[in-house]
Design a protein around this motif. Structure first.
Motif, PDB file in Angstrom:
ATOM      1  N   PRO A 225      25.619 -27.500 -10.372  1.00 11.28           N
ATOM      2  CA  PRO A 225      26.532 -27.504  -9.876  1.00 11.28           C
ATOM      3  C   PRO A 225      26.182 -29.471  -9.679  1.00 11.28           C
ATOM      4  O   PRO A 225      27.357 -30.290  -9.796  1.00 11.28           O
ATOM      5  CB  PRO A 225      25.956 -27.556  -8.205  1.00 11.28           C
ATOM      6  CG  PRO A 225      26.198 -26.501  -8.536  1.00 11.28           C
ATOM      7  CD  PRO A 225      25.193 -26.058  -9.785  1.00 11.28           C
ATOM      8  N   GLU A 274      38.917 -27.969 -18.014  1.00 11.23           N
ATOM      9  CA  GLU A 274      39.441 -29.076 -16.898  1.00 11.23           C
ATOM     10  C   GLU A 274      39.007 -30.303 -16.499  1.00 11.23           C
ATOM     11  O   GLU A 274      39.746 -31.249 -17.261  1.00 11.23           O
ATOM     12  CB  GLU A 274      39.665 -28.160 -15.270  1.00 11.23           C
ATOM     13  CG  GLU A 274      40.239 -29.264 -14.288  1.00 11.23           C
ATOM     14  CD  GLU A 274      39.640 -28.965 -12.882  1.00 11.23           C
ATOM     15  OE1 GLU A 274      38.796 -28.223 -12.660  1.00 11.23           O
ATOM     16  OE2 GLU A 274      40.249 -29.454 -11.853  1.00 11.23           O
TER      17      GLU A 274
ATOM     18  N   PHE B   2      47.214 -34.168 -22.498  1.00  7.15           N
ATOM     19  CA  PHE B   2      46.854 -32.812 -22.713  1.00  7.15           C
ATOM     20  C   PHE B   2      45.416 -32.441 -21.749  1.00  7.15           C
ATOM     21  O   PHE B   2      45.656 -32.129 -20.751  1.00  7.15           O
ATOM     22  CB  PHE B   2      46.542 -32.655 -23.847  1.00  7.15           C
ATOM     23  CG  PHE B   2      45.578 -31.062 -24.018  1.00  7.15           C
ATOM     24  CD1 PHE B   2      46.726 -29.818 -23.813  1.00  7.15           C
ATOM     25  CD2 PHE B   2      44.399 -30.679 -24.328  1.00  7.15           C
ATOM     26  CE1 PHE B   2      45.949 -29.476 -23.206  1.00  7.15           C
ATOM     27  CE2 PHE B   2      43.365 -30.044 -23.680  1.00  7.15           C
ATOM     28  CZ  PHE B   2      44.391 -28.510 -23.592  1.00  7.15           C
ATOM     29  N   PHE B   3      44.884 -33.489 -21.527  1.00  4.35           N
ATOM     30  CA  PHE B   3      44.028 -33.905 -20.308  1.00  4.35           C
ATOM     31  C   PHE B   3      44.608 -33.247 -19.211  1.00  4.35           C
ATOM     32  O   PHE B   3      43.555 -32.803 -18.532  1.00  4.35           O
ATOM     33  CB  PHE B   3      42.947 -34.360 -20.547  1.00  4.35           C
ATOM     34  CG  PHE B   3      41.896 -34.617 -21.916  1.00  4.35           C
ATOM     35  CD1 PHE B   3      41.855 -34.831 -23.448  1.00  4.35           C
ATOM     36  CD2 PHE B   3      40.832 -33.519 -22.352  1.00  4.35           C
ATOM     37  CE1 PHE B   3      41.574 -34.678 -23.900  1.00  4.35           C
ATOM     38  CE2 PHE B   3      40.583 -32.984 -23.137  1.00  4.35           C
ATOM     39  CZ  PHE B   3      40.353 -33.722 -24.648  1.00  4.35           C
ATOM     40  N   LEU B   6      46.098 -30.229 -18.592  1.00  5.43           N
ATOM     41  CA  LEU B   6      44.866 -28.866 -18.132  1.00  5.43           C
ATOM     42  C   LEU B   6      44.271 -29.286 -16.728  1.00  5.43           C
ATOM     43  O   LEU B   6      44.146 -28.214 -16.593  1.00  5.43           O
ATOM     44  CB  LEU B   6      43.769 -28.833 -19.781  1.00  5.43           C
ATOM     45  CG  LEU B   6      43.504 -28.462 -21.192  1.00  5.43           C
ATOM     46  CD1 LEU B   6      42.676 -27.637 -21.656  1.00  5.43           C
ATOM     47  CD2 LEU B   6      44.883 -26.934 -21.079  1.00  5.43           C
ATOM     48  N   SER B   7      44.054 -30.332 -16.860  1.00  7.50           N
ATOM     49  CA  SER B   7      43.526 -30.652 -15.331  1.00  7.50           C
ATOM     50  C   SER B   7      44.099 -29.894 -14.393  1.00  7.50           C
ATOM     51  O   SER B   7      43.851 -29.209 -14.010  1.00  7.50           O
ATOM     52  CB  SER B   7      43.231 -31.842 -15.051  1.00  7.50           C
ATOM     53  OG  SER B   7      42.891 -31.929 -14.692  1.00  7.50           O
ATOM     54  N   ILE B   9      46.399 -27.554 -14.790  1.00  3.60           N
ATOM     55  CA  ILE B   9      46.615 -26.199 -14.239  1.00  3.60           C
ATOM     56  C   ILE B   9      44.899 -25.389 -14.179  1.00  3.60           C
ATOM     57  O   ILE B   9      45.706 -24.424 -13.432  1.00  3.60           O
ATOM     58  CB  ILE B   9      46.560 -25.389 -16.465  1.00  3.60           C
ATOM     59  CG1 ILE B   9      48.004 -25.961 -16.685  1.00  3.60           C
ATOM     60  CG2 ILE B   9      46.366 -24.268 -16.985  1.00  3.60           C
ATOM     61  CD1 ILE B   9      47.883 -26.051 -18.305  1.00  3.60           C
ATOM     62  N   PHE B  10      44.652 -26.426 -14.637  1.00  6.07           N
ATOM     63  CA  PHE B  10      43.375 -25.534 -14.595  1.00  6.07           C
ATOM     64  C   PHE B  10      42.471 -25.909 -12.955  1.00  6.07           C
ATOM     65  O   PHE B  10      41.894 -25.029 -12.766  1.00  6.07           O
ATOM     66  CB  PHE B  10      42.218 -25.729 -15.067  1.00  6.07           C
ATOM     67  CG  PHE B  10      41.709 -24.827 -16.632  1.00  6.07           C
ATOM     68  CD1 PHE B  10      42.590 -25.118 -17.949  1.00  6.07           C
ATOM     69  CD2 PHE B  10      40.808 -23.915 -16.576  1.00  6.07           C
ATOM     70  CE1 PHE B  10      42.335 -24.447 -18.500  1.00  6.07           C
ATOM     71  CE2 PHE B  10      41.036 -23.682 -17.764  1.00  6.07           C
ATOM     72  CZ  PHE B  10      41.624 -23.430 -18.869  1.00  6.07           C
ATOM     73  N   SER B  11      43.209 -26.758 -12.050  1.00  2.00           N
ATOM     74  CA  SER B  11      42.629 -27.243 -10.553  1.00  2.00           C
ATOM     75  C   SER B  11      43.484 -25.835 -10.163  1.00  2.00           C
ATOM     76  O   SER B  11      42.355 -25.373  -9.190  1.00  2.00           O
ATOM     77  CB  SER B  11      42.824 -28.568 -10.453  1.00  2.00           C
ATOM     78  OG  SER B  11      44.273 -28.586 -10.325  1.00  2.00           O
ATOM     79  N   ILE B  13      43.174 -22.598 -11.485  1.00  2.00           N
ATOM     80  CA  ILE B  13      43.166 -21.682 -10.939  1.00  2.00           C
ATOM     81  C   ILE B  13      41.398 -21.909 -10.930  1.00  2.00           C
ATOM     82  O   ILE B  13      41.046 -20.790 -10.333  1.00  2.00           O
ATOM     83  CB  ILE B  13      42.343 -21.177 -12.644  1.00  2.00           C
ATOM     84  CG1 ILE B  13      43.375 -21.232 -14.018  1.00  2.00           C
ATOM     85  CG2 ILE B  13      41.002 -20.476 -13.573  1.00  2.00           C
ATOM     86  CD1 ILE B  13      43.611 -21.297 -15.295  1.00  2.00           C
ATOM     87  N   LEU B  14      40.694 -22.798 -10.722  1.00  3.78           N
ATOM     88  CA  LEU B  14      39.335 -23.228 -10.002  1.00  3.78           C
ATOM     89  C   LEU B  14      39.825 -22.658  -9.265  1.00  3.78           C
ATOM     90  O   LEU B  14      39.398 -22.057  -8.303  1.00  3.78           O
ATOM     91  CB  LEU B  14      38.786 -23.948 -10.798  1.00  3.78           C
ATOM     92  CG  LEU B  14      38.037 -24.929 -11.733  1.00  3.78           C
ATOM     93  CD1 LEU B  14      37.913 -26.137 -12.059  1.00  3.78           C
ATOM     94  CD2 LEU B  14      37.340 -23.581 -12.299  1.00  3.78           C
ATOM     95  N   ALA B  19      33.873 -20.374  -5.735  1.00  7.08           N
ATOM     96  CA  ALA B  19      32.614 -20.486  -5.958  1.00  7.08           C
ATOM     97  C   ALA B  19      31.280 -20.762  -5.784  1.00  7.08           C
ATOM     98  O   ALA B  19      30.340 -20.232  -6.390  1.00  7.08           O
ATOM     99  CB  ALA B  19      32.792 -21.503  -6.987  1.00  7.08           C
ATOM    100  N   TYR B  22      29.520 -18.107  -5.246  1.00  6.65           N
ATOM    101  CA  TYR B  22      29.132 -17.766  -6.837  1.00  6.65           C
ATOM    102  C   TYR B  22      27.101 -17.287  -6.762  1.00  6.65           C
ATOM    103  O   TYR B  22      26.386 -17.902  -6.071  1.00  6.65           O
ATOM    104  CB  TYR B  22      29.072 -17.808  -7.792  1.00  6.65           C
ATOM    105  CG  TYR B  22      30.054 -17.815  -8.128  1.00  6.65           C
ATOM    106  CD1 TYR B  22      30.666 -16.961  -8.869  1.00  6.65           C
ATOM    107  CD2 TYR B  22      30.722 -19.192  -8.834  1.00  6.65           C
ATOM    108  CE1 TYR B  22      31.819 -16.959  -9.225  1.00  6.65           C
ATOM    109  CE2 TYR B  22      32.231 -18.603  -9.427  1.00  6.65           C
ATOM    110  CZ  TYR B  22      32.519 -17.547  -9.634  1.00  6.65           C
ATOM    111  OH  TYR B  22      34.550 -17.995 -10.368  1.00  6.65           O
ATOM    112  N   LEU B 383      27.369 -25.476  -4.851  1.00  7.05           N
ATOM    113  CA  LEU B 383      28.373 -26.887  -5.573  1.00  7.05           C
ATOM    114  C   LEU B 383      27.204 -28.062  -4.809  1.00  7.05           C
ATOM    115  O   LEU B 383      28.342 -28.731  -5.420  1.00  7.05           O
ATOM    116  CB  LEU B 383      29.982 -26.202  -4.984  1.00  7.05           C
ATOM    117  CG  LEU B 383      30.488 -25.392  -5.883  1.00  7.05           C
ATOM    118  CD1 LEU B 383      31.826 -25.606  -5.263  1.00  7.05           C
ATOM    119  CD2 LEU B 383      30.228 -25.301  -7.021  1.00  7.05           C
ATOM    120  N   THR B 384      26.989 -28.256  -3.774  1.00  9.42           N
ATOM    121  CA  THR B 384      26.503 -29.253  -3.629  1.00  9.42           C
ATOM    122  C   THR B 384      25.541 -30.003  -4.403  1.00  9.42           C
ATOM    123  O   THR B 384      24.769 -28.947  -4.781  1.00  9.42           O
ATOM    124  CB  THR B 384      26.125 -29.346  -2.000  1.00  9.42           C
ATOM    125  OG1 THR B 384      25.921 -28.238  -1.638  1.00  9.42           O
ATOM    126  CG2 THR B 384      28.150 -29.761  -0.994  1.00  9.42           C
TER     127      THR B 384
END
Lengths: 702, 386
Positions: A225, A274, B2-3, B6-7, B9-11, B13-14, B19, B22, B383-384
């Motif tokens: 992270p 992403e 494109f980026f 993708l950004s 789309i993927f935001s 999904i994420l 997360a 995990y 995540l932090t």
């Protein structure tokens, strides 16, 4: 100018090592030779000193290490390395003593730098977890020795060396840390990951990146992270932007290889896709999804595929899809495929073919029709990688468009298909047969004979086109019966002429071969029932009996035969009515069982007889042979004329008795009496010509 | 351009993935064994957890040193060793091990030589027929588990306790009188919420009498057909409606399922099948543990690699170790390990979940024909910034 090889040769020629060494020379004598001016003596010392006790040799060669004469210092260095290597295998206490000595010499500043460098190199071979770290630790902090010690520690690669490198981090400036970090980056295990993670906050970008690299190499996702934050907060105009993302994706890869953090690894690849603006790194992430992913990554791949206009990205997606070789991915991928335009679908051919799936086959079929040469070439490449049997029949579609080199590729591929026959279900063996036919068309002349052998193994209807012109060159009688038989059965009325041609060959073979032997050769054929009618068995009979029968007077009693027969009326014999059992079919190989007659009439099946009656239609007056197998004896009438009889107690054997008969043009009656003493009770009956070829006549309905 | 796409789309999904939940695991190969059963316990009473698997125990805390326990005869693709349950059978204060296997047809215990580096003596408990593993549960709630080998007929083995309260190295064998039961798969749990522990089988369940050793008092309810069911079959109130549901894996086919227990107004019990995962096969062992310390049980499981050599459907698919979080009757899969043998691990026929390093997070010892692996749990990946 001398080439390097020649130079080496000349040096070797000058410093000739004597063939026989005097192994009795003492260490002192050998050290004397080492310190002499004669290179030949150096060679003798270099060869023999490593066999002397290392602890004694070491102190004596140390002065020579620093010699101005490169021949002496070179020989001393090699001796040092040899004895150190020997010591790596010695007992721990002895080894520790030796290391201590070495460390002492390394710390001895009265020795020249070259000597100390050689000693340091030797230490890199032998330092172990028990080695006292102080001297190396101290040297690592000396600017002049830092790089050399760092290199030695990395080469040594033990946890002790890693610890020494780790310990130095807090004692060095940020700038100096970078080299140490890059050293740790090369180590298998790093015991100070937490300390290194702190350095991710260093104000120096080079320290950040070097720390990130070490962390990435360990595959520890705990720091991912933080690394991601760094990547995301770094401007893409920064020189180290690419390197940071590269480090992040390395961490993902390493985590995937280490195992245990699958979800997070996939999550990391998604982060790259992403957020990262470097195409090469995004491509690696896409491929990573395929390499390590499961069916849950398909939406990710789909999103890229449907939205990307960059060929390089969707090429990566296709590559990823191909690697995603799990059954669970098949259906989602097929759905995805249907959403794509044809020109993108063709890139999925490797995936579709790899899956060996009927639904995929339909897509492949339409792609081959609609995508022209490009699609066909892609098909060939995919088929080459996965020569799936399911796609064998598409080969004719592509053959014409192939260049010579591609044909060779296809030939190689078809050989692989054929070689896999033992893994193929019986029901798919015809596909192997067809593959061998395509191979026959494509293969070089010299391979044709080998291919023909393969063709013979699994004949299909089309085999006839190849096999007859090719094999027909031989004497047909030499063709394998099973092959001809299968060919005969695969041909339909559309190929009547060829079918008849094969039939004639079959008949000729049957005339000269024992029927039982032939049956043995084709006993596994699914077409076996056809064989029985092919060989002329009369397979429809009307049965009457059982009648009491006396073994003492086997054929004295006629039971009223011959006489005109009507199977529709009861047959009266000795005040008892017998009913004909009509249209009894022969089973298996012409075998007609009679035991059922007894069970029907609830009598003991011993000392009885029965009659079997049928009519056949001959197209013309014909001389024929009646071939009879019976259990037990038999009597034969043709057209109400008794031909022969045989009283015997036996089991049935096909064609055991043969008797010449005459058949008139038109209807002919055949009546058989089969006697039964006890045990089995049955018979078989077929007709052949004089040469033994089967004769097949229509059976006249009664 | 494109980026940016993708950004976006993927935001999506994420964000769909939580997360922060995990967990971080570290995978370690333990020894070179390819046994299918393993457990964690303190073999030599030194206060440090050890790993036991097949022919060896591996000394903690680093598990590098292997001590031979016995010699197992390989049988085709297997070792005759389908359970490694630790239990002080002879009351000497050291954990012994209960085992059994398909081939030997015998339930056995291996006597711990009081932590010494010696071979363990193997004692036969009883010859009971092919043992498709065993289940261990405290049927009579006396604090000592009973051993139930998965055989037909159904046997319960109760450890004999002396007057001074110590086990004496012997078991009392009870044979449950029933025509039902048996087949592949077994488990235990309170199906009908009467406070007694019932036994679950592939074709239905045995209702326990108040005294589980009243062998004629067990009542057979053939209420389901689970096929080649996992060992164990679990009971768990998945949808929190107050009734225990059934969790079961296909031991030799694709699928992981739960069966919802429903009671109609006339009191009739029915079971509605729900799919947890239809894409993975050979879920032979399934267990419930709170692996992420959220106070809820997760379903921990994975593939038994080559459960029937390569004959089962999906036997050549990747292996995996998973846990499923259960919320409102929904299961969300978390994948700890995934890939083909040599690169990833399954969980074998008898895996073990326990905090081996006392860091507060439960670890997994996953045996199998692909090797024995320890998955050390380090808790969530934050995540932090750390």
């Amino acid at each position: 100018m001398l080439t390097p090889l020649l130079t080496v040769f000349l040096i070797i020629s000058v410093i000739q090592v004597p063939a026989d060494f005097d192994r009795t020379l003492s260490i002192e004598q050998l050290v004397g030779k080492l310190n002499s001016d004669n290179p030949q003596e150096h060679a003798i010392a270099r060869q023999l000193l490593p066999f002397k006790p290392p602890m004694e040799v070491l102190p004596k060669i140390i002065p020579a290490l620093g010699s101005d004469n490169p021949s002496i210092s070179g020989a001393a260095k090699n001796i040092l390395f040899d004895i150190t290597n020997r010591m790596t295998k010695s007992e721990q206490s002895e080894k520790a003593q030796y290391i201590k000595l070495l460390l002492g010499y390394f710390a001895d500043t009265s020795l020249n730098d070259l000597s100390r460098e050689y000693i340091l190199k030797a230490l890199s071979f032998i330092v172990d977890e028990e080695t006292p770290p102080d001297i190396l630790q101290k040297s690592l902090l000396q600017p002049l020795w830092r790089e050399k010690v760092r290199t030695a520690l990395v080469e040594n690669g033990t946890m002790l060396s890693a610890k020494i490198l780790c310990n130095s981090l807090s004692l060095l400036s940020d700038e100096e840390k970078v080299a140490i970090l890059l050293g740790l980056y090369q180590m298998e295990k790093v015991p100070c990951i937490e300390e290194i993670a702190v350095l991710l906050d260093s104000p120096m970008m080079s320290v950040k990146v070097a720390s990130a690299r070490v962390i990435a190499n360990t595959g520890s996702v705990l720091y991912a992270p933080k690394l991601l934050d760094m990547c995301k907060s770094t401007s893409e105009t920064e020189p180290l932007y690419q390197e940071l993302w590269d480090t992040y994706i390395r961490l993902a890869e390493k985590a995937a290889l280490n195992g245990g953090n699958w979800d997070y690894t996939i999550f990391m690849y998604r982060n790259v896709i992403e957020n990262c603006k470097i195409s090469e790194i995004v491509e690696s992430a896409i491929i990573g999804l395929g390499r390590y992913g499961d069916e849950t990554v398909i939406p990710d791949l789909e999103a890229i595929l449907l939205n990307s206009e960059k060929e390089r990205f969707y090429m990566s997606v296709f590559y990823a899809i191909k690697m995603l070789n799990i059954p669970a991915a098949t259906q989602p991928m097929l759905k995805l495929c249907s959403k794509l335009p044809k020109e993108k679908q063709i890139y999925l051919l490797p995936f579709l073919i790899q899956r060996n799936n009927e639904e995929g086959k339909t897509i492949v079929q339409s792609l081959l029709k609609e995508t022209g040469t490009n699609g066909k070439k892609m098909f060939l490449n995919a088929f080459y990688e996965t020569p799936s049997l399911l796609y064998v029949d598409y080969i004719p579609t592509i053959i014409e468009t192939l260049e010579e080199s591609e044909k060779q590729k296809l030939v190689e591929c078809l050989w692989r298909v054929i070689a896999s026959y033992h893994e193929v279900e019986e029901s798919d063996k015809h596909l192997i047969g067809r593959a061998s036919l395509y191979l026959f068309k494509l293969c070089p002349e010299e391979e044709r004979e080998m291919v023909l052998e393969e063709i013979k193994k699994f004949p299909v209807p089309e085999t006839v086109d190849v096999i007859l012109p090719e094999l027909g060159k031989e004497d047909p009688k030499n063709l394998p019966f099973p092959l001809l038989f299968e060919l005969y059965n695969t041909l339909t009325d559309d190929n009547k002429e060829k079918r008849n041609q094969i039939y004639e060959i079959l008949r000729e073979q049957l005339a000269t071969t024992s029927l039982e032997k032939v049956i043995g050769n084709i006993s596994n054929s699914k077409n076996l029932p056809q064989f029985y009618s092919l060989v002329g068995f009369v397979d429809k009979w009307n049965l009457l009996g059982p009648f009491p029968w006396n073994t003492q007077t086997p054929f004295d009693e006629n039971y009223g035969f011959p006489q005109p027969i009507s199977i529709d009326s009861p047959y009266k014999y000795k005040e008892k009515d017998y009913v004909w059992k009509k249209d009894v079919s022969a089973e298996g190989w012409g075998y007609v069982g009679l035991m059922g007659l007894c069970s029907q009439s609830s009598i003991e099946c011993e000392n009885v007889c029965a009659f079997a009656y049928t009519k056949i239609e001959a197209p013309e007056d014909t001389s024929a042979f009646a071939c009879i197998g019976s259990d037990d004896g038999f009597r034969l009438w043709i057209n109400q004329e008794e031909i022969t009889n045989k009283y015997v107690d036996r089991g049935m054997k096909v064609d055991e008795d043969k008797v010449e008969i005459h058949l008139k043009k038109g209807e002919n009656e055949i009546l058989l009496q089969i006697t039964q003493i006890k045990g089995g009770w049955n018979f078989c009956f077929r007709l052949t010509d004089a040469s033994g070829k089967p004769l097949i006549f229509n059976i006249k309905p009664l | 351009m494109f980026f940016v796409a993708l950004s976006l789309i993927f935001s999506g999904i994420l964000n769909a993935v939580d997360a922060e939940n995990y967990l971080s695991f570290q995978r370690e190969r333990i020894g070179q064994g390819i046994y299918e059963a393993a457990s964690i316990f303190d073999v030599n009473n030194d206060g440090i957890q050890d790993i036991y698997s097949g022919e060896f125990w591996y000394e903690g805390p680093d598990f590098k040193k292997a001590h031979r326990v016995c010699v197992l005869q390989p049988m085709d693709d297997y070792y005759d060793d389908f359970s490694n349950y630790p239990m002080d059978v002879n009351g000497d204060g050291y954990m012994d091990v209960i085992t059994g296997g398909w081939w030997g047809k015998t339930l056995r215990w291996r006597e711990n030589p009081r932590g010494k580096d010696e071979l363990w003596i193997t004692h036969d408990i009883a010859e009971v027929g092919n043992i498709e593993r065993a289940i261990f549960c405290d049927l009579d709630k006396d604090g000592i588990v009973e051993v139930i080998p998965v055989t037909k007929p159904v046997y319960i083995f109760k450890l004999k306790i002396s007057d001074n309260g110590k086990p004496v190295g012997e078991f009392i064998k009870y044979e449950i009188k029933t025509d039902g039961a048996g087949g592949h798969g077994a488990g235990y749990g309170d199906v009908d919420s009467d406070g007694n522990i019932d036994l679950l089988f592939s074709g239905g369940w045995l209702k326990s009498p108040a005294n589980p050793f009243d062998v004629g008092g067990w009542q057979w309810f053939p209420e389901w057909n689970l096929g080649s069911a996992s060992v164990p079959i679990l009971t768990h109130d998945v949808n929190k409606d107050g009734k225990n549901d059934i969790l079961v894996g296909s031991a030799h086919d694709y699928g992981l399922f739960w069966y919802e227990q429903k009671i109609s107004v006339d009191g009739k019990r029915t079971w509605e099948k729900h799919i947890i995962d239809e894409y993975r096969s050979q879920y032979h062992d399934i267990q419930l543990h709170d692996i992420d310390n959220d106070g809820e049980l997760e379903l921990v499981t994975g593939k038994r690699y080559r459960a029937h050599a390569f004959h089962d459907p999906g036997s050549k698919d990747p292996l995996g170790v998973y846990y499923f979080k259960i919320k409102n009757g929904e299961f969300h899969r978390y994948t700890i390990d995934y890939g083909h043998a040599g690169k990833a691990s399954g969980v074998g026929i008898y895996f073990w979940v326990e905090d081996i390093d006392k860091n507060g997070w439960k670890d997994i010892v996953a045996p199998g024909k692909e090797g024995v692996f320890l998955f050390r749990n380090f808790g969530p990946i934050q995540l932090t910034k750390k």
